[in-house]
Design an enzyme around this catalytic site. Sequence first.
Site, short mmCIF file in Angstrom:
data_model
loop_
_atom_site.label_atom_id
_atom_site.label_comp_id
_atom_site.label_asym_id
_atom_site.label_seq_id
_atom_site.Cartn_x
_atom_site.Cartn_y
_atom_site.Cartn_z
N TYR A 24 17.13 -49.89 19.91
CA TYR A 24 15.76 -50.29 20.42
C TYR A 24 14.91 -49.64 19.67
O TYR A 24 13.50 -49.83 19.90
CB TYR A 24 15.81 -49.85 21.86
CG TYR A 24 16.72 -50.78 22.75
CD1 TYR A 24 16.70 -52.12 22.64
CD2 TYR A 24 17.97 -50.04 23.15
CE1 TYR A 24 17.72 -52.86 23.52
CE2 TYR A 24 18.79 -50.86 23.94
CZ TYR A 24 18.67 -51.95 24.06
OH TYR A 24 19.77 -52.78 24.86
N ASN A 75 10.81 -61.47 25.49
CA ASN A 75 11.93 -60.61 25.61
C ASN A 75 12.39 -60.23 26.94
O ASN A 75 11.99 -59.21 27.62
CB ASN A 75 11.87 -59.39 24.85
CG ASN A 75 13.22 -58.57 24.46
OD1 ASN A 75 14.27 -58.90 25.26
ND2 ASN A 75 13.25 -57.71 23.63
N HIS A 81 20.78 -63.21 29.22
CA HIS A 81 22.07 -63.53 29.51
C HIS A 81 22.78 -64.32 30.54
O HIS A 81 23.59 -64.93 30.35
CB HIS A 81 22.94 -62.37 28.95
CG HIS A 81 22.37 -61.71 27.74
ND1 HIS A 81 22.24 -62.11 26.33
CD2 HIS A 81 21.67 -60.40 27.73
CE1 HIS A 81 21.58 -61.22 25.69
NE2 HIS A 81 21.20 -60.19 26.39
N ASP A 88 14.53 -71.56 34.25
CA ASP A 88 13.91 -72.59 34.79
C ASP A 88 12.33 -72.49 34.69
O ASP A 88 11.63 -73.34 34.88
CB ASP A 88 14.35 -72.86 36.27
CG ASP A 88 15.72 -73.72 36.49
OD1 ASP A 88 16.36 -74.11 35.34
OD2 ASP A 88 16.39 -73.36 37.57
N HIS A 101 14.21 -60.18 20.32
CA HIS A 101 15.06 -58.94 20.84
C HIS A 101 14.88 -58.08 19.78
O HIS A 101 15.07 -58.37 18.49
CB HIS A 101 16.43 -59.32 20.93
CG HIS A 101 16.87 -60.66 21.99
ND1 HIS A 101 16.68 -60.36 23.09
CD2 HIS A 101 16.95 -61.63 21.86
CE1 HIS A 101 16.96 -61.38 23.85
NE2 HIS A 101 17.18 -62.17 22.96
N SER A 103 17.15 -55.47 19.27
CA SER A 103 18.44 -55.46 18.45
C SER A 103 19.18 -56.92 17.97
O SER A 103 18.58 -57.80 18.26
CB SER A 103 19.33 -54.58 19.52
OG SER A 103 19.80 -55.41 20.72
N ARG A 112 26.35 -60.23 25.60
CA ARG A 112 25.07 -60.35 24.94
C ARG A 112 24.68 -61.47 23.99
O ARG A 112 23.57 -61.57 23.58
CB ARG A 112 24.47 -59.05 24.32
CG ARG A 112 24.39 -57.89 25.19
CD ARG A 112 23.71 -56.53 24.38
NE ARG A 112 23.82 -55.46 25.07
CZ ARG A 112 23.32 -54.87 25.88
NH1 ARG A 112 21.94 -55.41 26.09
NH2 ARG A 112 23.30 -53.59 26.48
#
Length: 146
Positions: A24, A75, A81, A88, A101, A103, A112
């Site tokens: 991160y 993000n 996931h 929705d 993201h 990473s 992930r």
Amino acid sequence: MRHRIEVMHGVNFDVLGSRNVAHYGGLSLTELEVKVKAFARALDMEPSFSQTNHEGEFCERLHRAGESADGIVLNPGAWTHYSYAIRDALEVAGLPAVEVHLSAVDEREEWRRHSVIRDLCIGTVQGKGVDGYREALALLKEQLES
């Protein structure tokens, strides 16, 4: 024309600076937002930011996004996931969106590697740290001006 962009961060971003630096980058959420704001302004975009650890609140923000934004950079964190509720709500928002993201999620744990929102987004940027937000904003600008 200055595009209004909603930059949405999900679960655990409030403790971003405490999370694994290898994944991160070690920035706090405030530091990340300062950099993203500079990227956006350089592209003549006006960002607004939100972060929550509450899935329903994230969904409600998506429901209202069209009132104040032309596009979304999101993000959702781990919700990416598995949260079909967020998927929705993103569909309801009906705005061009880019999934980002810090990473390289497609190179991490198996769970992930699946995103329930990816097919609703105009693009995905991952594994580029904070610079991924600059790329996400550029993708969004291109979409909004085409």
